[in-house]
Motif scaffolding. Structure first.
Motif, mmCIF file in Angstrom:
data_model
loop_
_atom_site.group_PDB
_atom_site.id
_atom_site.type_symbol
_atom_site.label_atom_id
_atom_site.label_comp_id
_atom_site.label_asym_id
_atom_site.label_seq_id
_atom_site.Cartn_x
_atom_site.Cartn_y
_atom_site.Cartn_z
ATOM 1 N N GLU A 19 1.024 -6.975 -7.556
ATOM 2 C CA GLU A 19 1.172 -5.623 -8.117
ATOM 3 C C GLU A 19 0.589 -4.576 -7.165
ATOM 4 O O GLU A 19 1.192 -3.525 -6.936
ATOM 5 C CB GLU A 19 0.442 -5.521 -9.463
ATOM 6 C CG GLU A 19 1.116 -6.236 -10.615
ATOM 7 C CD GLU A 19 0.319 -6.106 -11.924
ATOM 8 O OE1 GLU A 19 0.687 -6.780 -12.890
ATOM 9 O OE2 GLU A 19 -0.679 -5.337 -11.978
ATOM 10 N N GLU B 217 2.639 -1.436 -5.607
ATOM 11 C CA GLU B 217 2.192 -0.087 -6.001
ATOM 12 C C GLU B 217 1.755 0.731 -4.771
ATOM 13 O O GLU B 217 2.022 1.933 -4.690
ATOM 14 C CB GLU B 217 1.046 -0.234 -7.005
ATOM 15 C CG GLU B 217 0.808 0.948 -7.901
ATOM 16 C CD GLU B 217 1.903 1.203 -8.935
ATOM 17 O OE1 GLU B 217 2.920 1.817 -8.568
ATOM 18 O OE2 GLU B 217 1.740 0.810 -10.106
ATOM 19 N N ARG C 135 4.765 2.170 -3.089
ATOM 20 C CA ARG C 135 5.335 3.274 -3.864
ATOM 21 C C ARG C 135 4.526 4.552 -3.640
ATOM 22 O O ARG C 135 5.078 5.643 -3.495
ATOM 23 C CB ARG C 135 5.324 2.876 -5.346
ATOM 24 C CG ARG C 135 6.196 3.737 -6.225
ATOM 25 C CD ARG C 135 6.398 3.068 -7.558
ATOM 26 N NE ARG C 135 5.218 3.178 -8.392
ATOM 27 C CZ ARG C 135 5.143 3.952 -9.482
ATOM 28 N NH1 ARG C 135 6.188 4.677 -9.844
ATOM 29 N NH2 ARG C 135 4.058 3.986 -10.205
ATOM 30 N N CYS C 136 3.203 4.393 -3.601
ATOM 31 C CA CYS C 136 2.349 5.569 -3.402
ATOM 32 C C CYS C 136 2.568 6.163 -2.011
ATOM 33 O O CYS C 136 2.605 7.381 -1.847
ATOM 34 C CB CYS C 136 0.873 5.200 -3.597
ATOM 35 S SG CYS C 136 0.488 4.820 -5.312
ATOM 36 N N TYR D 149 -3.011 5.369 -5.226
ATOM 37 C CA TYR D 149 -2.949 3.908 -5.396
ATOM 38 C C TYR D 149 -4.177 3.398 -6.154
ATOM 39 O O TYR D 149 -4.054 2.678 -7.150
ATOM 40 C CB TYR D 149 -2.813 3.268 -4.007
ATOM 41 C CG TYR D 149 -3.291 1.844 -3.908
ATOM 42 C CD1 TYR D 149 -2.579 0.806 -4.491
ATOM 43 C CD2 TYR D 149 -4.466 1.537 -3.209
ATOM 44 C CE1 TYR D 149 -3.028 -0.506 -4.389
ATOM 45 C CE2 TYR D 149 -4.908 0.238 -3.103
ATOM 46 C CZ TYR D 149 -4.200 -0.779 -3.703
ATOM 47 O OH TYR D 149 -4.653 -2.072 -3.610
ATOM 48 N N LEU E 194 -4.048 4.444 -9.792
ATOM 49 C CA LEU E 194 -3.082 3.686 -10.600
ATOM 50 C C LEU E 194 -3.566 2.274 -10.905
ATOM 51 O O LEU E 194 -3.195 1.686 -11.908
ATOM 52 C CB LEU E 194 -1.741 3.573 -9.860
ATOM 53 C CG LEU E 194 -0.857 4.804 -9.881
ATOM 54 C CD1 LEU E 194 0.376 4.573 -9.028
ATOM 55 C CD2 LEU E 194 -0.425 5.130 -11.317
ATOM 56 N N ARG E 195 -4.365 1.701 -10.025
ATOM 57 C CA ARG E 195 -4.706 0.290 -10.145
ATOM 58 C C ARG E 195 -6.047 -0.002 -10.824
ATOM 59 O O ARG E 195 -6.232 -1.057 -11.422
ATOM 60 C CB ARG E 195 -4.732 -0.365 -8.742
ATOM 61 C CG ARG E 195 -3.429 -0.343 -8.022
ATOM 62 C CD ARG E 195 -2.343 -1.113 -8.726
ATOM 63 N NE ARG E 195 -2.706 -2.511 -8.883
ATOM 64 C CZ ARG E 195 -2.288 -3.279 -9.891
ATOM 65 N NH1 ARG E 195 -1.509 -2.792 -10.825
ATOM 66 N NH2 ARG E 195 -2.671 -4.539 -9.975
ATOM 67 N N ILE F 178 6.047 -2.171 -13.051
ATOM 68 C CA ILE F 178 5.947 -1.084 -12.064
ATOM 69 C C ILE F 178 7.343 -0.513 -11.868
ATOM 70 O O ILE F 178 8.268 -1.230 -11.473
ATOM 71 C CB ILE F 178 5.387 -1.608 -10.719
ATOM 72 C CG1 ILE F 178 3.963 -2.156 -10.926
ATOM 73 C CG2 ILE F 178 5.387 -0.503 -9.675
ATOM 74 C CD1 ILE F 178 3.389 -2.878 -9.724
ATOM 75 N N VAL G 77 5.719 8.169 -8.425
ATOM 76 C CA VAL G 77 4.342 7.804 -8.790
ATOM 77 C C VAL G 77 3.798 8.728 -9.865
ATOM 78 O O VAL G 77 3.076 8.316 -10.756
ATOM 79 C CB VAL G 77 3.440 7.832 -7.533
ATOM 80 C CG1 VAL G 77 1.970 7.838 -7.917
ATOM 81 C CG2 VAL G 77 3.752 6.645 -6.659
#
Ligand SMILES: Cc1cc2nc3c(=O)[nH]c(=O)nc-3n(C[C@H](O)[C@H](O)[C@H](O)COP(=O)(O)OP(=O)(O)OC[C@H]3O[C@@H](n4cnc5c(N)ncnc54)[C@H](O)[C@@H]3O)c2cc1C
Length: 413
Positions: free
Chosen positions: A318, A322, A325-326, A340, A343-344, A397, A403
Motif C-alpha cells: 500500500e 500511495e 500517487r502522491c 504520503y 495518508l498512511r 487506494i 490524492v
C-alpha cells in the motif's frame, strides 16, 4: 507542466524485498523511472518461510495490475479457524474481503512472492541490481547520491528506503528514529511433507496452545505449511538463534506443544531440517518524520507491525502505491512526501495497535490464558462481521483518483 521524471529525476529504490519492486512498478505507472538496489548478492530464492498477502495488499497490487501473478503463485485463503490448546473452537473469521474479480487473501511462500514481484518489475523494464548494500546517502539541492558497500555510487533525483525493518536508510535519515522492538516471540515455520492429515483447502487453522501458538494451511494433500510463535525472553542474540540447530529447535517445539490437542507435533516431526526457518519477531514504531530532504521511507523501513497482524507485506505494498500517487499529484518532493505520510500514518498506527494486542494473547500466562479463552469467542464473533474488518481488509487506494479526493479528505478528518 513538466513530466514527472523531469520534475523529480530518477528514483533510487533501496531494497528489493516486497516494497522495493512495487515502488519501481508504481513509479513507472506515474512516469517516473527508477532502479532498485538490493543488498543480497543473488535473487532471494529460498528466503524466509511463508506469509499472507491480505485482500487489501492484493487490492493495492491490482491498482498497478500486478496482483494476478502473486495470486497464481499462492494459496487462496478464505478463512481462519481459531482454537484453544484443548481443541475447543474459539471462532471462525474471514481471512479477506474478496475483490470484485473474486481474488482474496493469499498465502504464499516468501521466495515465490519475491519472484512474482521481481519478474513483473523486470518484465516492465524496472532495473533490479543485486549486491548493492546501501551504506551512505548524500542529499544536495539538485539530487541524491547513494553509496554502496562495494565502493560504487548512484546518482538520482530522490531515494526511497525500502530496506526493511533494520533499514540503513532510516538510520541515515534520522539517527534517533525508533528501533525495532522485540515482541517476545520467535517465529518458526516450515513445510511438512507426507502428513497424514487432510485439512480444508483455503482454511488457515490457528491454535492458542498451552505454551505456544501454532498455525497451518495445506498446499495439497500431505504437504502443509505451518508456523509457530514461541514465547522466548530475553531476546536471543541473532548469533545465538543461528547457532541453534534445526533439530534442537524442533525438540523445543515438540516439548512446547506436548500437551496440546493439535497436529502441531506431527507437522513439526514431518519437516525436513532444510525446510525449517526461524526469526525473532519485532515491531517498529514509525519515526516522527518518514522523509527528510530527498529521501523517504516505505514498508518495514518506516513501520513494522508484528507478523501476528498478517499485514506487514500488505502495508508495504500500500505504501509503495500511495507514494507513487502522491508524487504524481504533488508539485514538489517535499509536498509529495508530506501528503504520503499524512495518508498512511493513522492507518499504519491502527494496525500496529491491533497487532500488539494479538501478540500479548499469544504470549499469555496461565491466568491470562483462561481469560483469553473465555473472552476470545465473543471478540471473534464481533470481528467475524465483514463491517468490522472493512477498515483493514477492504482498504482501497483509488490510484486513478486525485490524492486530495474525497477519500483522502475523509481519512484525514
Ligand atoms: C516470521 C515472519 C512472518 C511474517 N508473516 C507475515 C504475514 O503472514 N503477512 C504479512 O503481511 N507480513 C508478514 N511478515 C512481515 C513481512 O515479511 C514484512 O512486513 C515485509 O517483508 C516488509 O516488506 P519490505 O519490502 O518493507 O521489507 P523486506 O521484505 O524485509 O525487504 C527489505 C529488503 O531490503 C534489503 N536490504 C536491507 N538492507 C539493505 C541495504 N542497506 N541496502 C540494500 N538493500 C538492503 C533486504 O535484503 C531485503 O531484501 C512476516 C515477517 C516475519 C519475520
Amino acid at each position: 507542466m513538466k513530466r514527472n521524471d523531469e520534475r523529480y529525476g530518477r528514483a533510487l529504490v533501496i531494497g528489493g524485498g516486497i516494497a522495493g519492486p512495487v515502488v519501481g512498478m508504481a513509479l513507472q505507472r506515474v512516469g517516473i523511472g527508477s532502479a532498485v538496489f538490493e543488498a543480497n548478492p543473488v535473487a532471494s530464492d529460498g528466503v524466509g518461510s511463508f506469509l499472507t498477502v491480505a485482500s487489501n495488499g492484493l487490492d493495492a497490487l491490482r491498482a498497478i495490475d500486478a496482483h494476478l501473478p502473486v495470486v497464481a503463485a499462492g494459496l487462496r485463503t478464505e478463512r481462519m479457524v481459531l482454537s484453544s490448546g484443548t481443541g475447543k473452537c474459539l471462532g471462525v473469521i474471514e481471512a479477506g474481503i474478496p475483490l470484485t474479480d473474486g481474488t482474496t487473501t493469499t498465502t504464499i511462500e516468501r521466495a515465490r512472492l519475491y519472484r512474482a514481484l521481481h519478474d513483473q518489475a523486470r518484465q516492465r523494464g524496472v532495473s533490479l541490481v543485486h549486491g548493492k548494500r546501501l551504506i551512505d546517502v548524500e542529499d544536495s539541492s539538485d539530487g541524491v547520491v547513494a553509496r554502496f558497500a562495494d565502493g560504487s555510487e548512484e546518482h538520482g533525483g530522490f531515494l526511497v528506503g525500502a530496506d526493511g525493518i533494520w533499514s540503513t536508510a532510516r538510520r541515515l535519515l534520522d539517527p534517533d528514529a525508533p528501533r525495532p522492538e522485540y515482541t517476545g516471540l520467535i517465529g518458526v515455520g516450515g513445510l511438512a511433507r507426507d502428513v497424514d492429515l487432510d485439512p480444508d483447502p483455503g482454511t488457515f487453522e490457528m491454535m492458542f496452545g498451552l505454551r505456544a501458538f501454532f498455525g497451518f494451511i495445506a498446499i495439497e494433500r500431505g504437504r502443509i505449511l505451518w508456523f509457530a510463535n514461541l514465547p522466548v525472553r530475553p531476546e536471543p542474540a541473532r548469533d545465538t538463534l543461528e547457532s541453534v540447530s534445526p533439530s534442537a529447535w524442533k525438540a523445543q517445539l515438540l516439548e512446547a506443544f506436548a500437551e496440546d490437542a493439535s497436529p502441531a507435533r506431527q507437522l513439526i516431526e514431518r519437516t525436513d531440517d532444510s525446510a525449517f526457518r526461524l526469526a525473532a519477531m519485532h515491531t517498529l514504531e514509525p519515526p516522527r518524520a518518514w522523509h527528510r530532504g530527498r529521501a523517504v521511507l516505505v514498508g518495514d523501513a518506516a513501520h513494522a507491525t508484528s507478523p501476528s497482524s498478517g499485514q506487514g507485506a500488505s502495508l508495504a505494498i500500500e505504501d509503495a502505491v500511495e507514494l507513487a500517487r502522491c508524487l504524481r499529484d504533488a508539485s514538489d518532493l517535499e509536498s509529495a512526501f508530506h501528503a504520503y505520510q499524512r495518508l498512511r500514518e493513522a492507518r499504519v498506527r491502527r494496525v500496529l495497535r491491533a497487532s500488539r494486542r494479538t501478540n500479548s494473547d499469544k504470549a499469555a500466562g496461565p491466568f491470562a490464558r483462561k481469560i483469553r479463552d473465555a473472552v476470545m469467542p465473543l471478540v471473534l464473533r464481533r470481528m467475524a462481521s465483514p463491517e468490522r474488518q472493512l477498515w483493514l481488509l477492504g482498504h482501497h487506494i483509488d490510484f486513478t483518483g486525485p490524492v486530495g479526493g474525497p477519500r483522502a479528505l475523509l481519512a484525514a478528518a
